[in-house]
Design a protein around this motif. Structure first.
Motif, PDB file in Angstrom:
ATOM      1  N   PRO A   1       0.805  -1.220   0.000  1.00  0.00           N
ATOM      2  CA  PRO A   1       0.000   0.000   0.000  1.00  0.00           C
ATOM      3  C   PRO A   1       0.843   1.277   0.000  1.00  0.00           C
ATOM      4  O   PRO A   1       0.417   2.300  -0.539  1.00  0.00           O
ATOM      5  N   MET A   2       2.026   1.227   0.590  1.00  0.00           N
ATOM      6  CA  MET A   2       2.889   2.404   0.590  1.00  0.00           C
ATOM      7  C   MET A   2       3.346   2.743  -0.826  1.00  0.00           C
ATOM      8  O   MET A   2       3.430   3.916  -1.202  1.00  0.00           O
ATOM      9  N   ASN A   3       3.623   1.718  -1.619  1.00  0.00           N
ATOM     10  CA  ASN A   3       4.041   1.950  -3.004  1.00  0.00           C
ATOM     11  C   ASN A   3       2.894   2.507  -3.848  1.00  0.00           C
ATOM     12  O   ASN A   3       3.106   3.363  -4.705  1.00  0.00           O
ATOM     13  N   SER A   4       1.678   2.021  -3.596  1.00  0.00           N
ATOM     14  CA  SER A   4       0.545   2.545  -4.361  1.00  0.00           C
ATOM     15  C   SER A   4       0.263   3.993  -3.973  1.00  0.00           C
ATOM     16  O   SER A   4      -0.089   4.807  -4.827  1.00  0.00           O
ATOM     17  N   SER A   5       0.438   4.325  -2.711  1.00  0.00           N
ATOM     18  CA  SER A   5       0.267   5.710  -2.280  1.00  0.00           C
ATOM     19  C   SER A   5       1.325   6.613  -2.910  1.00  0.00           C
ATOM     20  O   SER A   5       1.024   7.717  -3.374  1.00  0.00           O
ATOM     21  N   LEU A   6       2.560   6.138  -2.923  1.00  0.00           N
ATOM     22  CA  LEU A   6       3.641   6.896  -3.557  1.00  0.00           C
ATOM     23  C   LEU A   6       3.369   7.080  -5.044  1.00  0.00           C
ATOM     24  O   LEU A   6       3.553   8.172  -5.594  1.00  0.00           O
ATOM     25  N   ALA A   7       2.892   6.031  -5.706  1.00  0.00           N
ATOM     26  CA  ALA A   7       2.584   6.122  -7.131  1.00  0.00           C
ATOM     27  C   ALA A   7       1.475   7.141  -7.375  1.00  0.00           C
ATOM     28  O   ALA A   7       1.540   7.934  -8.328  1.00  0.00           O
ATOM     29  N   GLY A   8       0.449   7.156  -6.519  1.00  0.00           N
ATOM     30  CA  GLY A   8      -0.627   8.130  -6.655  1.00  0.00           C
ATOM     31  C   GLY A   8      -0.110   9.551  -6.524  1.00  0.00           C
ATOM     32  O   GLY A   8      -0.491  10.442  -7.289  1.00  0.00           O
ATOM     33  N   ALA A   9       0.782   9.772  -5.568  1.00  0.00           N
ATOM     34  CA  ALA A   9       1.356  11.105  -5.375  1.00  0.00           C
ATOM     35  C   ALA A   9       2.221  11.512  -6.563  1.00  0.00           C
ATOM     36  O   ALA A   9       2.164  12.663  -7.020  1.00  0.00           O
ATOM     37  N   LEU A  10       3.010  10.586  -7.080  1.00  0.00           N
ATOM     38  CA  LEU A  10       3.871  10.892  -8.226  1.00  0.00           C
ATOM     39  C   LEU A  10       3.054  11.170  -9.489  1.00  0.00           C
ATOM     40  O   LEU A  10       3.412  12.039 -10.284  1.00  0.00           O
ATOM     41  N   ILE A  11       1.957  10.453  -9.658  1.00  0.00           N
ATOM     42  CA  ILE A  11       1.076  10.714 -10.799  1.00  0.00           C
ATOM     43  C   ILE A  11       0.471  12.099 -10.682  1.00  0.00           C
ATOM     44  O   ILE A  11       0.396  12.848 -11.662  1.00  0.00           O
ATOM     45  N   TYR A  12       0.065  12.476  -9.474  1.00  0.00           N
ATOM     46  CA  TYR A  12      -0.511  13.800  -9.236  1.00  0.00           C
ATOM     47  C   TYR A  12       0.511  14.895  -9.560  1.00  0.00           C
ATOM     48  O   TYR A  12       0.197  15.886 -10.223  1.00  0.00           O
ATOM     49  N   VAL A  13       1.745  14.697  -9.126  1.00  0.00           N
ATOM     50  CA  VAL A  13       2.809  15.668  -9.408  1.00  0.00           C
ATOM     51  C   VAL A  13       3.104  15.715 -10.908  1.00  0.00           C
ATOM     52  O   VAL A  13       3.310  16.792 -11.472  1.00  0.00           O
ATOM     53  N   ALA A  14       3.103  14.569 -11.565  1.00  0.00           N
ATOM     54  CA  ALA A  14       3.361  14.537 -13.005  1.00  0.00           C
ATOM     55  C   ALA A  14       2.268  15.266 -13.783  1.00  0.00           C
ATOM     56  O   ALA A  14       2.557  15.997 -14.741  1.00  0.00           O
ATOM     57  N   ILE A  15       1.030  15.093 -13.372  1.00  0.00           N
ATOM     58  CA  ILE A  15      -0.077  15.796 -14.043  1.00  0.00           C
ATOM     59  C   ILE A  15       0.077  17.300 -13.868  1.00  0.00           C
ATOM     60  O   ILE A  15      -0.058  18.062 -14.832  1.00  0.00           O
ATOM     61  N   TRP A  16       0.405  17.751 -12.644  1.00  0.00           N
ATOM     62  CA  TRP A  16       0.594  19.181 -12.411  1.00  0.00           C
ATOM     63  C   TRP A  16       1.800  19.709 -13.176  1.00  0.00           C
ATOM     64  O   TRP A  16       1.764  20.819 -13.706  1.00  0.00           O
ATOM     65  N   SER A  17       2.851  18.928 -13.256  1.00  0.00           N
ATOM     66  CA  SER A  17       4.034  19.368 -14.010  1.00  0.00           C
ATOM     67  C   SER A  17       3.691  19.568 -15.480  1.00  0.00           C
ATOM     68  O   SER A  17       4.129  20.535 -16.106  1.00  0.00           O
ATOM     69  N   PHE A  18       2.904  18.668 -16.020  1.00  0.00           N
ATOM     70  CA  PHE A  18       2.491  18.782 -17.411  1.00  0.00           C
ATOM     71  C   PHE A  18       1.625  20.024 -17.624  1.00  0.00           C
ATOM     72  O   PHE A  18       1.816  20.782 -18.584  1.00  0.00           O
ATOM     73  N   ILE A  19       0.662  20.247 -16.733  1.00  0.00           N
ATOM     74  CA  ILE A  19      -0.207  21.419 -16.847  1.00  0.00           C
ATOM     75  C   ILE A  19       0.616  22.703 -16.757  1.00  0.00           C
ATOM     76  O   ILE A  19       0.429  23.629 -17.551  1.00  0.00           O
TER      77      ILE A  19
ATOM     78  N   PHE B   1       1.235  25.835 -19.419  1.00  0.00           N
ATOM     79  CA  PHE B   1       1.075  27.250 -19.077  1.00  0.00           C
ATOM     80  C   PHE B   1       2.340  28.027 -19.392  1.00  0.00           C
ATOM     81  O   PHE B   1       2.282  29.102 -19.969  1.00  0.00           O
ATOM     82  N   TYR B   2       3.467  27.498 -18.984  1.00  0.00           N
ATOM     83  CA  TYR B   2       4.736  28.197 -19.192  1.00  0.00           C
ATOM     84  C   TYR B   2       5.049  28.334 -20.676  1.00  0.00           C
ATOM     85  O   TYR B   2       5.470  29.385 -21.142  1.00  0.00           O
ATOM     86  N   ARG B   3       4.824  27.276 -21.420  1.00  0.00           N
ATOM     87  CA  ARG B   3       5.131  27.295 -22.858  1.00  0.00           C
ATOM     88  C   ARG B   3       4.276  28.318 -23.597  1.00  0.00           C
ATOM     89  O   ARG B   3       4.728  28.962 -24.543  1.00  0.00           O
ATOM     90  N   ASN B   4       3.039  28.474 -23.152  1.00  0.00           N
ATOM     91  CA  ASN B   4       2.124  29.425 -23.788  1.00  0.00           C
ATOM     92  C   ASN B   4       2.156  30.790 -23.110  1.00  0.00           C
ATOM     93  O   ASN B   4       1.333  31.652 -23.436  1.00  0.00           O
ATOM     94  N   ARG B   5       3.073  30.971 -22.179  1.00  0.00           N
ATOM     95  CA  ARG B   5       3.237  32.228 -21.442  1.00  0.00           C
ATOM     96  C   ARG B   5       1.956  32.656 -20.736  1.00  0.00           C
ATOM     97  O   ARG B   5       1.604  33.824 -20.685  1.00  0.00           O
ATOM     98  N   LEU B   6       1.221  31.670 -20.205  1.00  0.00           N
ATOM     99  CA  LEU B   6       0.017  31.952 -19.419  1.00  0.00           C
ATOM    100  C   LEU B   6       0.442  32.145 -17.974  1.00  0.00           C
ATOM    101  O   LEU B   6       0.712  31.196 -17.262  1.00  0.00           O
ATOM    102  N   ILE B   7       0.522  33.376 -17.560  1.00  0.00           N
ATOM    103  CA  ILE B   7       0.977  33.708 -16.222  1.00  0.00           C
ATOM    104  C   ILE B   7      -0.161  34.422 -15.507  1.00  0.00           C
ATOM    105  O   ILE B   7      -0.758  35.364 -16.033  1.00  0.00           O
TER     106      ILE B   7
END
Length: 89
Positions: free
Chosen positions: A58-76, A80-86
């Motif tokens: 369960p600790m690994n699945s929790s870590l994976a969930g957190a990393l997926i969340y961070v990856a989604i935010w990094s992509f978003i 924003f940065y690429r399109n200069r949406l500030i």
């Protein structure tokens, strides 16, 4: 490399929406695949039926969930940065 001026402003977007998105996901109800007469929220559904089955610990699945969340935010934020949406606060 991201200019610190943009990074600080984009971080405020993540802070703001990180509080809103889990609330929205918990308001959306879907049918529980294990019990057809029961509904569960979308956040629990995604975690329980998409992430947890891929890990024994369960600790690994929790870590994976957190990393997926961070990856989604990094992509978003990259979009924003690429399109200069500030957004200024």
């Amino acid at each position: 490399m991201i200019d610190p001026e943009y990074g600080g402003r984009l971080a405020m977007i993540v802070f703001f929406f990180s509080g809103i998105i889990p609330r929205l996901l918990s308001m959306i109800l879907v049918q529980n695949p294990e019990n057809a007469s029961e509904e569960i929220n979308l956040q629990n559904y995604l975690y329980k039926f998409w992430i947890v089955p891929n890990f024994e610990n369960p600790m690994n699945s929790s870590l994976a969930g957190a990393l997926i969340y961070v990856a989604i935010w990094s992509f978003i934020l990259w979009i924003f940065y690429r399109n200069r949406l500030i957004f200024k606060v």
